[in-house]
Scaffold this active site. Structure first.
Site, PDB file in Angstrom:
ATOM      1  CD  GLU A 196      -4.496   5.745  -1.735  1.00 18.27           C
ATOM      2  OE1 GLU A 196      -4.769   5.351  -2.844  1.00 18.27           O
ATOM      3  OE2 GLU A 196      -4.857   6.966  -1.551  1.00 18.27           O
ATOM      4  CG  HIS A 222      24.227  11.484 -12.380  1.00 18.51           C
ATOM      5  ND1 HIS A 222      25.632  11.769 -12.555  1.00 18.51           N
ATOM      6  CD2 HIS A 222      23.766  10.435 -13.228  1.00 18.51           C
ATOM      7  CE1 HIS A 222      26.032  11.001 -13.426  1.00 18.51           C
ATOM      8  NE2 HIS A 222      25.068  10.184 -14.079  1.00 18.51           N
ATOM      9  CE  LYS A 251     -10.651  11.897   0.440  1.00 20.24           C
ATOM     10  NZ  LYS A 251     -11.341  10.502  -0.037  1.00 20.24           N
TER      11      LYS A 251
HETATM   12  O1  PA5 Z   1      -6.804   4.312  -5.066  1.00 18.73           O
HETATM   13  C1  PA5 Z   1      -7.706   4.607  -4.667  1.00 18.73           C
HETATM   14  O2  PA5 Z   1      -8.798   4.186  -4.276  1.00 18.73           O
HETATM   15  C2  PA5 Z   1      -7.764   6.370  -4.671  1.00 18.73           C
HETATM   16  O3  PA5 Z   1      -6.404   6.757  -4.770  1.00 18.73           O
HETATM   17  C3  PA5 Z   1      -8.715   7.000  -5.473  1.00 18.73           C
HETATM   18  O4  PA5 Z   1      -8.289   6.582  -6.676  1.00 18.73           O
HETATM   19  C4  PA5 Z   1      -8.536   8.373  -5.542  1.00 18.73           C
HETATM   20  O5  PA5 Z   1      -8.830   8.972  -4.319  1.00 18.73           O
HETATM   21  C5  PA5 Z   1      -9.461   9.109  -6.234  1.00 18.73           C
HETATM   22  O6  PA5 Z   1     -10.760   8.644  -6.029  1.00 18.73           O
HETATM   23  P1  PA5 Z   1     -12.144   8.474  -7.145  1.00 18.73           P
HETATM   24  O7  PA5 Z   1     -11.731   7.711  -8.307  1.00 18.73           O
HETATM   25  O8  PA5 Z   1     -13.214   8.108  -6.154  1.00 18.73           O
HETATM   26  O9  PA5 Z   1     -12.131   9.999  -7.439  1.00 18.73           O
END
Ligand code: PA5
Length: 431
Positions: free
Chosen positions: A280, A306, A424
């Site tokens: 990410e 494995h 989303k």
């Molecule tokens: O790393 C990040 O910012 C995202 O993966 C969020 O943690 C994830 O989308 C969850 O978001 P939130 O904490 O606002 O529910």
């Protein structure tokens, strides 16, 4: 802290065959520039180092005390959260929660998906009276976290009509979002996610520290291990920066994936945490609009020897492999013993007789790494002092820094994730 919590070898990124394939090309100036950029970022009060340091003792004690108080009433914890709001805590609970004797250990569940079977499996036999629900969402708006909240609230309310709020803890933005408002309206115990802290960098904030403390993990030692790592400027200069520079060169030279195997089943969730952190943060269009980022490939040694090892050894030479090992395996109590013994006569394996399982596992890691190096495949290894709070704190801190320095070389903003928004929006069109 006397012992080195984590040591990293990058020799395998610089083997002769690897250098033949992808020569070193970054100048000393380019590497110094990246280092300087990272160092000035570190001085900025709004980053994950500061958020770690903000967990000064009174705040840590507050989290710990609240967790201990809740433990006196509740023996189960269900964490509602996803992505950065679940993976760090899952990593800590699985890597360190086993240390508490099984009979005293609370049950900790992570509801990180709207899979109806998962939801039903978690709640089927749970006693609501003994269950604490920890709702974690930085934004306070995440679908997967909020959608099951109504039914869970009703389930608790039906069982405990007088004090349902007592069964909840909310961890969210200090001011904004519907979750913050809900916590205020219902007078639910809550903790703040520092406004400047992104989910995947939140391991040393209440997001992970509250569930960890509830699971009996020493959060002081964990944070100390992380701070100890964040302060190690020699390591940053001599190992981490050259390592990030080398991965950048390898990516430019055609490498496509970054595999990470931890040689402990209890670090399996750590591998998933790494996937989110690396994928990410770095997989995106950079400031020059080029698409970048090595694909994170999680694994567990020796299990995946494995499985995926064949691809790593003989498939296209496009994977950089990291190995995480535990130097001093903690003492374990088991009727099975700690060392290998074969009940039959089998010469090929007779050498393992009497060897500890920890030593066998570490030797398997070493042999696998050498086998890849012989084939000209780039590797590195990170060795933890032990599977304890301080070392795991240092491990997570190391990968956070490694990711951000890599982001500097790639020219990306490691703290955003614009690519996830479209799905989303489409979700509501297709619902
Ligand atoms: O790393 C990040 O910012 C995202 O993966 C969020 O943690 C994830 O989308 C969850 O978001 P939130 O904490 O606002 O529910």
């Amino acid at each position: 802290m006397q012992k080195k919590l984590i040591s990293v070898s990058i020799d395998g990124l610089l083997g002769p065959k690897v250098l033949d394939d992808v020569p070193l090309f970054l100048s000393t100036q380019a590497k110094s520039a990246a280092l300087n950029k990272f160092q000035s970022f570190k001085k900025n009060p709004q980053n994950y180092f500061s958020s770690t340091y903000r967990q000064t003792s009174p705040q840590l004690i507050q989290i710990e005390t609240a967790a201990q108080q809740k433990r006196q009433t509740f023996s189960n914890l269900v964490v509602l959260g996803i992505g950065g709001s679940a993976l760090g805590a899952q990593t800590l609970v699985s890597a360190l929660g086993w240390k508490m004797p099984k009979k005293e250990r609370p049950e900790v569940f992570f509801l990180d998906n709207l899979d109806p079977i998962l939801i039903s499996e978690i709640f089927e036999d749970l006693d609501p009276i003994k269950t604490l629900i920890c709702v974690v969402s930085k934004s306070g708006t995440t679908l997967e976290t909020l959608a099951p909240l109504g039914p869970i609230w009703n389930w608790i309310k039906n069982a405990d009509t007088t004090r349902p709020s007592n069964h909840f803890v909310v961890i969210t933005d200090p001011k904004v979002g519907p979750l913050r408002k809900w916590a205020q309206d219902e007078k639910i115990l809550s903790f703040e996610v520092p406004a400047d802290l992104g989910g995947r960098f939140s391991a040393f904030s209440p997001v992970c520290l509250f569930p960890a403390a509830f699971a009996g993990i020493n959060i002081h030692t964990l944070v100390e291990g992380a701070s100890n790592f964040f302060n190690d400027s020699q390591f940053l200069e001599e190992t981490l920066n050259p390592m990030a520079a080398r991965l950048f060169e390898l990516e430019k030279g055609g490498f496509r994936a970054h595999s990470l195997w931890a040689y402990s089943s209890f670090l399996k969730n750590f591998s998933s945490w790494f996937v989110q952190l690396w994928g990410e943060s770095l997989g995106k269009r950079n400031f020059e609009k080029n698409r970048v980022g090595l694909i994170p490939c999680p694994g567990v040694g020796a299990t995946d020897q494995h499985s995926f090892l064949q691809r790593m050894a003989e498939g296209r030479n496009d994977i950089v492999s990291g190995f995480v090992k535990i130097q001093n395996w903690p003492e374990v109590k088991s009727g099975i013993g700690n060392s290998a013994l074969l009940p039959m006569d089998f010469k090929a394996l007779s050498g393992v007789r009497g060897q500890s399982f920890g030593k066998i596992l570490n030797t398997e890691a070493l042999a696998t790494e050498i086998s890849l190096q012989e084939l000209g495949r780039p590797t590195y290894s990170a060795t933890l002092n032990s599977l304890d709070e301080a070392s795991v704190g240092a491990l997570l801190a190391f990968y956070m820094d490694f990711t951000v320095v890599s982001g500097i070389y790639l020219g990306v903003n490691p703290f955003d994730q614009p690519g996830v928004e479209r799905a989303k929006a489409l979700f509501f069109e297709h619902l």
